[in-house]
Write a protein that holds these residues in place. Structure first.
Motif, mmCIF file in Angstrom:
data_model
loop_
_atom_site.group_PDB
_atom_site.id
_atom_site.type_symbol
_atom_site.label_atom_id
_atom_site.label_comp_id
_atom_site.label_asym_id
_atom_site.label_seq_id
_atom_site.Cartn_x
_atom_site.Cartn_y
_atom_site.Cartn_z
ATOM 1 N N THR A 13 0.870 -1.177 0.000
ATOM 2 C CA THR A 13 0.000 0.000 0.000
ATOM 3 C C THR A 13 0.899 1.217 0.000
ATOM 4 O OG1 THR A 13 -1.681 -1.198 1.251
ATOM 5 C CG2 THR A 13 -1.819 1.209 1.260
ATOM 6 N N VAL A 14 0.777 2.058 -1.022
ATOM 7 C CA VAL A 14 1.712 3.165 -1.205
ATOM 8 C C VAL A 14 0.980 4.474 -1.450
ATOM 9 C CG1 VAL A 14 3.491 1.615 -2.119
ATOM 10 C CG2 VAL A 14 1.929 2.725 -3.696
ATOM 11 N N ASP A 15 1.638 5.569 -1.155
ATOM 12 C CA ASP A 15 1.077 6.897 -1.391
ATOM 13 C C ASP A 15 1.492 7.465 -2.741
ATOM 14 O OD1 ASP A 15 -0.232 7.005 1.099
ATOM 15 O OD2 ASP A 15 1.620 7.650 2.073
ATOM 16 N N ASN A 16 2.559 6.946 -3.329
ATOM 17 C CA ASN A 16 3.110 7.469 -4.588
ATOM 18 C C ASN A 16 3.000 6.409 -5.687
ATOM 19 O OD1 ASN A 16 4.945 5.890 -3.153
ATOM 20 N ND2 ASN A 16 6.728 7.035 -3.835
ATOM 21 N N LEU A 17 1.775 5.972 -5.976
ATOM 22 C CA LEU A 17 1.530 4.873 -6.901
ATOM 23 C C LEU A 17 2.155 5.095 -8.274
ATOM 24 C CD1 LEU A 17 0.181 2.112 -7.334
ATOM 25 C CD2 LEU A 17 -1.889 3.346 -8.034
#
Length: 134
Positions: A13-17
Motif C-alpha cells: 500500500t503506497v502513497d506514490n503509486l
C-alpha cells in the motif's frame, strides 16, 4: 487437509503509486498483469514470473545484511529479485530509475548480489542465481 496455493502475491500500500509503477514496471521491468482505475481506488498487479516465500530468523537476517551490506539495515520485509542482466548493470539501471544504493555489488556465498532501496523505502536485493529450478 492441506490447502493448495497457486500464487504468492506481495501487496504494498503506497502513497506514490504512479512513481512506483514507473520504478517497478518501467525501470525494473515487471510486466503488467492487471491494472485498474476506479472511484474506489487504483492499482496494478505486476508479474515477477515466479514467487517464493523465504522465512528466516533474525540471526540469519543479520548474517545476510552483514554479507550484503556490512551491517544490519533491513527491516522485517525485504524483496529479493533475480535478474538476468549482470548485477552491476542492473543496479545502475535501477539507480538511474529512482532507487538509491544501499550496498554495491558483491559476491555472497549463494550468488552475486547488490542491495538498493526503492523510492518507497523497500530494500531490494538483486541476485544472479537461484536454488529454485527454472
Amino acid at each position: 487437509m492441506k490447502t493448495t496455493v497457486k500464487e504468492l502475491r506481495l501487496i504494498l500500500t503506497v502513497d506514490n503509486l504512479d512513481e512506483l509503477i514507473r520504478f517497478y514496471r518501467d525501470t525494473i521491468g515487471l510486466e503488467t498483469s492487471k491494472e485498474w482505475h476506479e472511484d474506489a481506488g487504483n492499482g496494478i498487479i505486476l508479474d515477477a514470473g515466479r514467487a517464493s516465500l523465504e522465512l528466516i530468523d533474525s540471526k540469519h537476517a543479520e548474517r545476510i545484511d552483514q554479507i550484503e551490506v556490512g551491517k544490519r539495515v533491513a527491516g522485517p520485509v525485504r524483496l529479493a529479485l533475480r535478474v538476468v542482466e549482470p548485477i552491476a548493470a542492473a543496479t545502475e539501471t535501477w539507480i538511474d530509475g529512482g532507487a538509491t544504493s544501499v550496498a554495491p555489488p558483491t559476491t555472497a556465498p549463494w550468488s552475486e548480489v547488490s542491495r538498493v532501496q526503492a523510492p518507497d523505502g523497500m530494500q531490494i536485493t538483486l541476485f544472479a542465481t537461484s536454488t529454485l529450478v527454472d
